[in-house]
Design a protein around this motif. Structure first.
Motif, PDB file in Angstrom:
ATOM      1  N   TRP B 135       0.816  -1.197   0.000  1.00 39.48           N
ATOM      2  CA  TRP B 135       0.000   0.000   0.000  1.00 39.48           C
ATOM      3  C   TRP B 135       0.862   1.264   0.000  1.00 39.48           C
ATOM      4  N   ALA B 136       1.978   1.205   0.709  1.00 37.35           N
ATOM      5  CA  ALA B 136       2.884   2.367   0.720  1.00 37.35           C
ATOM      6  C   ALA B 136       3.429   2.630  -0.682  1.00 37.35           C
ATOM      7  N   ALA B 137       3.679   1.540  -1.435  1.00 39.76           N
ATOM      8  CA  ALA B 137       4.161   1.703  -2.810  1.00 39.76           C
ATOM      9  C   ALA B 137       3.048   2.253  -3.701  1.00 39.76           C
ATOM     10  N   ILE B 138       1.828   1.759  -3.486  1.00 41.71           N
ATOM     11  CA  ILE B 138       0.688   2.259  -4.266  1.00 41.71           C
ATOM     12  C   ILE B 138       0.492   3.749  -3.996  1.00 41.71           C
ATOM     13  N   ASP B 139       0.672   4.123  -2.756  1.00 46.75           N
ATOM     14  CA  ASP B 139       0.458   5.518  -2.351  1.00 46.75           C
ATOM     15  C   ASP B 139       1.412   6.483  -3.049  1.00 46.75           C
ATOM     16  N   LYS B 140       2.546   5.956  -3.508  1.00 43.89           N
ATOM     17  CA  LYS B 140       3.512   6.829  -4.189  1.00 43.89           C
ATOM     18  C   LYS B 140       3.087   7.132  -5.625  1.00 43.89           C
ATOM     19  N   LEU B 141       2.162   6.349  -6.129  1.00 46.02           N
ATOM     20  CA  LEU B 141       1.752   6.516  -7.518  1.00 46.02           C
ATOM     21  C   LEU B 141       0.819   7.720  -7.682  1.00 46.02           C
ATOM     22  N   PRO B 142       0.915   8.397  -8.826  1.00 52.76           N
ATOM     23  CA  PRO B 142      -0.062   9.457  -9.075  1.00 52.76           C
ATOM     24  C   PRO B 142      -1.472   8.861  -9.170  1.00 52.76           C
ATOM     25  N   GLU B 143      -2.413   9.686  -8.856  1.00 54.68           N
ATOM     26  CA  GLU B 143      -3.814   9.247  -8.777  1.00 54.68           C
ATOM     27  C   GLU B 143      -4.323   8.581 -10.069  1.00 54.68           C
ATOM     28  N   LYS B 144      -3.913   9.132 -11.207  1.00 58.19           N
ATOM     29  CA  LYS B 144      -4.458   8.604 -12.465  1.00 58.19           C
ATOM     30  C   LYS B 144      -3.907   7.217 -12.808  1.00 58.19           C
ATOM     31  N   TYR B 145      -2.809   6.834 -12.160  1.00 56.49           N
ATOM     32  CA  TYR B 145      -2.284   5.482 -12.377  1.00 56.49           C
ATOM     33  C   TYR B 145      -2.682   4.536 -11.247  1.00 56.49           C
ATOM     34  N   ARG B 146      -2.869   5.097 -10.090  1.00 55.20           N
ATOM     35  CA  ARG B 146      -3.198   4.272  -8.928  1.00 55.20           C
ATOM     36  C   ARG B 146      -4.571   3.589  -9.096  1.00 55.20           C
ATOM     37  N   VAL B 147      -5.522   4.369  -9.572  1.00 56.17           N
ATOM     38  CA  VAL B 147      -6.890   3.842  -9.686  1.00 56.17           C
ATOM     39  C   VAL B 147      -6.967   2.658 -10.664  1.00 56.17           C
ATOM     40  N   PRO B 148      -6.464   2.812 -11.910  1.00 51.74           N
ATOM     41  CA  PRO B 148      -6.553   1.649 -12.809  1.00 51.74           C
ATOM     42  C   PRO B 148      -5.737   0.448 -12.343  1.00 51.74           C
ATOM     43  N   LEU B 149      -4.617   0.704 -11.651  1.00 53.30           N
ATOM     44  CA  LEU B 149      -3.787  -0.412 -11.169  1.00 53.30           C
ATOM     45  C   LEU B 149      -4.547  -1.256 -10.146  1.00 53.30           C
ATOM     46  N   VAL B 150      -5.178  -0.574  -9.216  1.00 59.50           N
ATOM     47  CA  VAL B 150      -5.941  -1.301  -8.187  1.00 59.50           C
ATOM     48  C   VAL B 150      -7.128  -2.035  -8.821  1.00 59.50           C
ATOM     49  N   MET B 151      -7.786  -1.377  -9.744  1.00 51.37           N
ATOM     50  CA  MET B 151      -8.950  -2.013 -10.386  1.00 51.37           C
ATOM     51  C   MET B 151      -8.546  -3.255 -11.181  1.00 51.37           C
ATOM     52  N   ARG B 152      -7.381  -3.166 -11.799  1.00 48.47           N
ATOM     53  CA  ARG B 152      -6.953  -4.273 -12.640  1.00 48.47           C
ATOM     54  C   ARG B 152      -6.324  -5.412 -11.823  1.00 48.47           C
ATOM     55  N   GLU B 153      -5.345  -5.073 -11.009  1.00 50.28           N
ATOM     56  CA  GLU B 153      -4.547  -6.118 -10.351  1.00 50.28           C
ATOM     57  C   GLU B 153      -5.187  -6.659  -9.079  1.00 50.28           C
ATOM     58  N   ILE B 154      -5.938  -5.849  -8.406  1.00 48.94           N
ATOM     59  CA  ILE B 154      -6.547  -6.332  -7.172  1.00 48.94           C
ATOM     60  C   ILE B 154      -7.991  -6.762  -7.405  1.00 48.94           C
ATOM     61  N   GLU B 155      -8.707  -5.964  -8.147  1.00 55.53           N
ATOM     62  CA  GLU B 155     -10.114  -6.315  -8.382  1.00 55.53           C
ATOM     63  C   GLU B 155     -10.300  -7.144  -9.650  1.00 55.53           C
ATOM     64  N   ARG B 156      -9.234  -7.269 -10.436  1.00 52.44           N
ATOM     65  CA  ARG B 156      -9.232  -8.067 -11.680  1.00 52.44           C
ATOM     66  C   ARG B 156     -10.340  -7.638 -12.640  1.00 52.44           C
ATOM     67  N   MET B 157     -10.491  -6.351 -12.775  1.00 52.49           N
ATOM     68  CA  MET B 157     -11.510  -5.848 -13.701  1.00 52.49           C
ATOM     69  C   MET B 157     -10.950  -5.786 -15.116  1.00 52.49           C
ATOM     70  N   SER B 158     -11.827  -5.867 -16.104  1.00 51.22           N
ATOM     71  CA  SER B 158     -11.366  -5.807 -17.493  1.00 51.22           C
ATOM     72  C   SER B 158     -11.066  -4.357 -17.876  1.00 51.22           C
ATOM     73  N   SER B 159     -10.277  -4.211 -18.945  1.00 48.92           N
ATOM     74  CA  SER B 159      -9.924  -2.860 -19.404  1.00 48.92           C
ATOM     75  C   SER B 159     -11.186  -2.074 -19.769  1.00 48.92           C
ATOM     76  N   LYS B 160     -12.165  -2.790 -20.312  1.00 44.15           N
ATOM     77  CA  LYS B 160     -13.411  -2.133 -20.732  1.00 44.15           C
ATOM     78  C   LYS B 160     -14.131  -1.541 -19.521  1.00 44.15           C
ATOM     79  N   ASP B 161     -14.221  -2.315 -18.462  1.00 48.70           N
ATOM     80  CA  ASP B 161     -14.893  -1.835 -17.248  1.00 48.70           C
ATOM     81  C   ASP B 161     -14.125  -0.677 -16.611  1.00 48.70           C
ATOM     82  N   ILE B 162     -12.802  -0.796 -16.646  1.00 45.34           N
ATOM     83  CA  ILE B 162     -11.978   0.275 -16.073  1.00 45.34           C
ATOM     84  C   ILE B 162     -12.175   1.564 -16.868  1.00 45.34           C
ATOM     85  N   SER B 163     -12.212   1.411 -18.201  1.00 47.47           N
ATOM     86  CA  SER B 163     -12.405   2.600 -19.033  1.00 47.47           C
ATOM     87  C   SER B 163     -13.767   3.246 -18.765  1.00 47.47           C
TER      88      SER B 163
END
Lengths: 164, 203
Positions: B135-163
């Motif tokens: 989480w500390a590493a995630i916190d270092k990321l800018p907001e626009k990258y943090r959100v899609p990363l969490v949605m993809r890697e943790i929630e395993r959402m598709s690119s379409k849903d993320i978009s």
């Protein structure tokens, strides 16, 4: 197909995420078997991704939590919305001052003895007695309006009015 | 680079059952509303929690998202995805909470279950420490990258849903995920956590 290190480094994350497929992925893997530096970078990329994913797996959301959330949502949905009366100070103050002025004007017009009391034309003579007037009643001569045409206005008329 | 979309389940797809559920919710059916909360609250919580690192705020965001959904349900087209709508609301609320906390100068700390005032650091399990580091590493990321990363890697959402949740096109979402992974790797490396993953037969 032979791939260069810089190309492999760019594709490391997608390869670690399992998104690089087909012949491209095969050539990347082949390069990783031969190049120790790239393999080390791949290890790090895969390790980071693995840590990220496993950290997410720990957070569980059970039926109890969902039920608790639903109860809180239902309570907030069924709560009677509070009526908000917002009074802006400036319009309220303006309305109050206006009402006071109207009331004062009405009081002065209606109540006898007020300064703005109105009377008949005869009473007005008392208000402006002859002694204090700037001109006497004799001096005030209202010219008898005759039918003059503007072109034929007598010169003496203008002089008289100018003198007066 | 052959970036082929991972076959993640598309949460934005509206099933006939969900269309019916939304119609029932519009009619004021409490059971349908409860079912909808049970179906989607977990995902919303995980997204908010991993972005904020705060249990209570994440719970509030889940509740607020559903409140907004039920209050504006008459305007929602049941044929369009409920999940996408909820995701977007939750992400927007989370981003608002993140900005508010950062503006107020609040240091974000991930609270874990076993951590507390009376606990010794040694009692914190390795998994919890790992989660905190991640989480500390995630916190270092800018907001626009943090959100899609969490949605993809943790929630395993598709690119379409993320978009859909981020209101951008799919290619942009894929690019942000790709860039976010690289940034996360660099942040992770900075924390000195590396080499946990051993190269085996996968290469």
């Amino acid at each position: 197909m032979r791939v260069r290190c810089w190309l492999v480094r760019r594709a490391l994350d997608s390869l670690a995420a399992g998104e690089a497929r087909g012949r491209r992925a095969e050539s990347l893997r082949r390069h990783l078997r031969l190049c120790d530096a790239c393999a080390e970078e791949f290890r790090k990329a895969a390790g980071a991704l693995d840590a990220l994913r496993s950290a997410g797996e720990d957070v569980t959301w059970g039926e109890a939590a969902a039920g608790q959330s639903w109860r809180a949502i239902r309570a907030r949905l069924s709560a009677v919305p509070q009526r908000r009366v917002s009074l802006r100070p400036l319009p309220v103050a303006a309305a109050a001052v206006g009402t006071l002025l109207i009331a004062a004007g009405a009081w002065m017009a209606i109540v006898p003895g007020g300064e703005l009391e109105r009377g008949t034309p005869d009473d007005m003579a008392d208000v402006f007695p002859a002694d204090y007037s700037a001109v006497s009643r004799e001096q005030v001569r209202v010219p008898v309006m005759q039918e003059y045409s503007l072109d034929a206005l007598p010169v003496s008329y203008e002089v008289e009015w100018g003198r007066f | 680079m052959g970036l082929e979309g991972r076959k993640a389940p598309e949460t934005g797809a509206q099933t006939p059952g969900e269309v019916k559920l939304v119609k029932l919710c519009k009619a004021g059916d409490e059971a349908a509303r409860e079912e909808l909360v049970h179906a989607h609250s977990g995902r919303l919580f995980r997204i908010a929690y991993h972005l904020l690192g705060d249990y209570e705020t994440a719970l509030d965001i889940v509740q607020d998202s559903f409140l907004r959904f039920f209050e504006g349900i008459d305007k929602i087209d049941p044929k369009r995805g409920v999940s996408a709508w909820l995701n977007r609301v939750a992400v927007n609320l989370t981003i608002d909470a993140l900005r508010k906390k950062k503006r107020n100068g609040v240091t974000l700390t991930l609270r874990t279950e076993t951590e507390g005032p009376g606990r010794e650091p040694s009692e914190i399990s390795e998994k919890e420490r790992l989660r905190k580091d991640v989480w500390a590493a995630i916190d270092k990321l800018p907001e626009k990258y943090r959100v899609p990363l969490v949605m993809r890697e943790i929630e395993r959402m598709s690119s379409k849903d993320i978009s859909k949740a981020l209101k951008c096109n799919e290619a942009t979402a894929r690019w942000r995920i790709h860039r976010a992974r690289r940034l996360f790797r660099e942040a992770w490396k900075e924390q000195g956590e590396s080499g946990r993953y051993l190269v085996g037969e996968e290469i």
